[in-house]
Design an enzyme around this catalytic site. Structure first.
Site, PDB file in Angstrom:
ATOM      1  N   GLU A  50       0.820  -1.222   0.000  1.00 16.56           N
ATOM      2  CA  GLU A  50       0.000   0.000   0.000  1.00 16.56           C
ATOM      3  C   GLU A  50       0.850   1.268   0.000  1.00 16.56           C
ATOM      4  OE1 GLU A  50      -3.538   2.062   2.751  1.00 16.56           O
ATOM      5  OE2 GLU A  50      -2.195   0.579   3.632  1.00 16.56           O
ATOM      6  N   LYS A  67      -9.514   3.208  -2.015  1.00 20.46           N
ATOM      7  CA  LYS A  67      -9.851   2.687  -0.691  1.00 20.46           C
ATOM      8  C   LYS A  67     -11.179   3.248  -0.186  1.00 20.46           C
ATOM      9  CE  LYS A  67      -7.375   2.017   3.728  1.00 20.46           C
ATOM     10  NZ  LYS A  67      -6.104   2.367   4.412  1.00 20.46           N
ATOM     11  N   CYS A  78      -5.833  -2.591   3.127  1.00 21.59           N
ATOM     12  CA  CYS A  78      -5.540  -2.437   4.550  1.00 21.59           C
ATOM     13  C   CYS A  78      -6.789  -2.446   5.447  1.00 21.59           C
ATOM     14  CB  CYS A  78      -4.713  -1.164   4.746  1.00 21.59           C
ATOM     15  SG  CYS A  78      -3.712  -1.141   6.257  1.00 21.59           S
TER      16      CYS A  78
END
Length: 260
Positions: free
Chosen positions: A41, A110, A144
């Protein structure tokens, strides 16, 4: 399918140097003859969120060119971790996925922003799914903090995905939760989970890797060494997914009409 994980340190706020390092790691990964390479990431900037106006990749152009050209040249699929992108006067944490021809399969920003790292103060949340096929295999990806939302991952996986890719900067202080959550996501979705975390130090956290590949029964079949940069590769047998789903038909037994 042969998958290579790139577990690397990320230089805070230094996108040019990070791009050079990513290219070096991609070249090293090709020595393993992978079908798919996966990056961590925010590898272009790290969490230099307050400096994104100077550092973020405008419309993701540099990242897309780098990954597309490499994928096409080497005939390898790439799950491109994620990068900080400037778009429409906002900043996003965005994943790009490429097939062996260098074609962009999906870009995913995200969805769940992590307040503890002040993402919500600097980044805009995405609003679409990350679902695609690699060599005919249905897959999905997440970033994540997304793995703490099983309802989101079930939404991604319920279209038949056999593979879930997770890219992260997950700190050492919560690394036990990283493993627990990833193994749970593998078991409940009866799918392989391929997860890449960074190593090294950011301004506020130490990151110790534990990148891993987990099978549909929750068994860890590859785990990268702690705190070590490198390329870590394993083969997965995708027929295992069908076998597990056939023995316990979780997706068939769901009652989504009650899940509201």
């Amino acid at each position: 399918m042969r998958i290579s994980l790139i577990q690397m340190d990320i230089l805070h706020g230094q996108p040019e140097q990070n791009c050079d390092r990513v290219l070096d790691f991609l070249e090293k990964a090709m020595l393993e003859s992978p079908d798919v390479i996966v990056l961590p990431e925010m590898w272009n900037t790290g969490y230099a969120l307050s400096d994104l106006a100077e550092l973020a990749d405008t419309d993701g152009q540099k990242t897309q060119k780098l990954l597309s050209q490499f994928a096409q040249k080497h005939e390898v699929a790439i799950v491109g971790g994620s990068v900080a992108v400037a778009k429409d006067n906002q900043f996003f944490n965005t994943t790009y996925v490429y097939d062996r021809t260098g074609k962009l399969l999906v870009d995913y920003s995200k969805v769940h922003l992590f307040g503890l790292m002040a993402e919500d103060c600097f980044l805009a949340a995405g609003h679409k799914k990350s679902q695609f096929e690699l060599d005919g295999v249905k897959a999905a990806s997440a970033i994540c903090y997304d793995i703490r939302f099983p309802e989101w991952l079930r939404t991604l996986m319920s279209a038949g995905a056999q593979l879930l890719f997770v890219v992260a900067q997950w700190p050492e202080s919560r690394i036990q939760q990283w493993e627990i959550l990833l193994r749970a996501r593998a078991v409940e979705n009866q799918a392989f989970v391929v997860a890449v975390n960074r190593v090294g130090d950011g301004p506020d956290d130490h990151f110790n890797g534990h990148s891993m590949i987990i099978d549909p029964l929750g068994n860890i079949i590859l785990q990268a060494r702690d705190d070590e940069e490198g390329v870590f590769t394993a083969n997965i047998d995708l027929s295992q997914t069908a076998a597990v789903r056939g023995s316990i038909p979780v997706f068939e037994d769901r009652r989504p009409e009650l899940y509201h």
